[in-house]
Design a protein around this motif. Sequence first.
Motif, PDB file in Angstrom:
ATOM      1  N   ARG A   1      -8.714  -1.069   3.884  1.00 51.36           N
ATOM      2  CA  ARG A   1      -7.518  -0.253   4.089  1.00 51.36           C
ATOM      3  C   ARG A   1      -6.651  -0.195   2.829  1.00 51.36           C
ATOM      4  NH1 ARG A   1      -5.105   3.647   7.401  1.00 51.36           N
ATOM      5  NH2 ARG A   1      -2.856   3.348   7.412  1.00 51.36           N
TER       6      ARG A   1
ATOM      7  N   LEU B   1       0.836  -1.200   0.000  1.00 47.63           N
ATOM      8  CA  LEU B   1       0.000   0.000   0.000  1.00 47.63           C
ATOM      9  C   LEU B   1       0.870   1.249   0.000  1.00 47.63           C
ATOM     10  CD1 LEU B   1      -2.708   1.489   0.246  1.00 47.63           C
ATOM     11  CD2 LEU B   1      -2.590   1.131   2.719  1.00 47.63           C
ATOM     12  N   GLU B   2       1.909   1.249   0.800  1.00 44.60           N
ATOM     13  CA  GLU B   2       2.764   2.428   0.904  1.00 44.60           C
ATOM     14  C   GLU B   2       3.512   2.697  -0.394  1.00 44.60           C
ATOM     15  OE1 GLU B   2       4.522   5.772   2.364  1.00 44.60           O
ATOM     16  OE2 GLU B   2       2.918   4.586   3.286  1.00 44.60           O
TER      17      GLU B   2
ATOM     18  N   GLY C   1      -5.121   3.718  -3.144  1.00 38.34           N
ATOM     19  CA  GLY C   1      -4.943   2.301  -2.836  1.00 38.34           C
ATOM     20  C   GLY C   1      -4.510   1.512  -4.041  1.00 38.34           C
TER      21      GLY C   1
ATOM     22  N   CYS D   1      -6.728   3.374   1.889  1.00 43.80           N
ATOM     23  CA  CYS D   1      -5.793   3.983   2.845  1.00 43.80           C
ATOM     24  C   CYS D   1      -6.541   4.684   3.978  1.00 43.80           C
ATOM     25  CB  CYS D   1      -4.835   4.954   2.152  1.00 43.80           C
ATOM     26  SG  CYS D   1      -3.219   5.082   2.957  1.00 43.80           S
TER      27      CYS D   1
END
Length: 620
Positions: free
Chosen positions: A274, A165-166, A179, A278
């Motif tokens: 998530r 994700l990051e 995302g 995010c």
Amino acid sequence: MASNYSDPNNISSVRHASGQGGNGTDQPRPSGAQFASIPSSNAGQSASSSSSADSGGQRRRLAPGTELSDARYRIERPVAAGGMGAVYLATDKRFNRPCAVKEMLDDFNSDAERQQAVEWFEREATLLLDLNHPCIPRVRDFFMEGGKHYLVMDFIDGMTLAGVLEKEGHVMGVNGARGVTEARARNWARQVCSVLSYLHNQTPPIIFRDLKPSNIMVTSRDEVKLIDFGIARTFQSQRQSTIIMTVGYAPPEQVYGMPEPRSDLYALGATLHRVLTCHDAANNKPHIFSFPPIRSLRPDISPAFEQVLMKALGSNPDQRWPNSAEMERAIINLPPITVTPPLSPGAGQPGSGPSVHPVTPPANLSQPGSGPSGSPLTPNVPQSAGGTITGPAASYIVAAQGHLATNRIEEAYKAVMQACGVEPNNPVVHKLFGQVFARRVPPQIELALQAYNKSLQFNPDDAETHKLVGDIWLFLRPQPAQAIPAYIKSLSLNPKDAEAHFRLGQCYEKTGQLEPALREYQEALQLVPRQPVQPALHFALTLGQLAQRINQLPVAEHAFVQALVINPAEHRVRFMLCQVYEMQNKLEDALRECSYIIAPLGNDPAVQQTYQRLRARLGR
């Protein structure tokens, strides 16, 4: 790259009192522990204990070159470390292959704390030794040396979902959301559902209890691996328990000390929410269990996928999917993705508006899963030869393409009529007419062929239009023998078109030309991209089934292995691979593959019979 290790700093230990008047108890958990398998102490001790343990632990880290277990394992480098332990990349010198060595340091405040930690560590080792699933890292060894406990596991070269994700969550939504793509999220969701189904069907069921982005790893092939099983628990009815969880991913019943298998489904829904948005659950309103609808943050996500995930996030377990198998089935049966979302400018897609690029076949031509003629690949929405639309009819052409991509056929027809009034000799305009006629209900086949032939008069070297002609003969007539020349012509102009190779293979197979069909399927599988997953999986499965049918067993084996590389959670494909191994008399390989699926497919008599037959043949 991260290893098969997660950061358990978000794990909370919460005191819980019995609903029947009993007093809750805390199991001591040394704070700051870098193993989720080691219980942490109460929150009040966390900060100071973590600092002290970490400094002490750092002084005792294993140096590169250190050898353990009678010099079998050579430490290469640490990959994760904390106050109570570390994970190292090591080399198993016996087999000359990498492995992960998980170490627990003896840095406790009391004998009781030490005993509890050792019990948890040994529980993780025993649990993993008994589990056998492609999404669970295998345990290789377990030993004690120099007063420390070590667990040797597969080294997983990849990133956690939190890391993905990051670093790769570049699809932009609204209100700051970002995302990963829906295709990747669907793939991960299927795999996690598969492994949860396996865990929940153990006797007694195993509840993972701390599913979250940092406890799920993905390899470079997007294969999922669950890590940190130390907090997994067998499910036992009880009125008081210590709560091991991560706030924001744990459902209400887990907060109150009553986790059950459906608690993991909530955590999976929260995890996927998530990685798609995010969004931090701490911002949920009016309370932490009220997640905003995914499409309110990512409008490009399909409504059907959103419904699957939001159902998993039901506050009451009875509102969720009844079990992980049902959730997996719902994901598998989702309609194809029809819109590729806009990426951030830094991710290579300029502009902020949504980009329309369909990834499914024309609705009235073929549907994935609808039979041997189905194709899950991109519909043939035409572009100009140069890849961009220019000229006075450009705006009408782009509008028509957008309407076709969202299956608004009559709106597309009106836009094409306007384009034709401006540029009557534009081959793209006539190609679009063909698309409209082919996709009407019922399809206007003769008009579609006339339109495509008119387009080819203006541009005879357009590979895409030749393929569209082939589609008419393959899917709408259907007369596959008539489609063969069109696909061959298309491939002579664009030999790297995986879809055209696959459809030519379908034509050959339908007309009894099995060897040419096999060659075309092999070429298609070699050329097809691995993202999105479904087309590559469909190609591999089709190739494997044909190869098995004509007794080309090495080809079938390779195809099924490729399918499982694409998605290890495809249990039926694994059973097909098992059958191919048995046909080749590779009985050990066959039994291994069958053992992977005996739990999820144990109700299938064919699977049971095969498993028992293989055990008998091997004398097990």
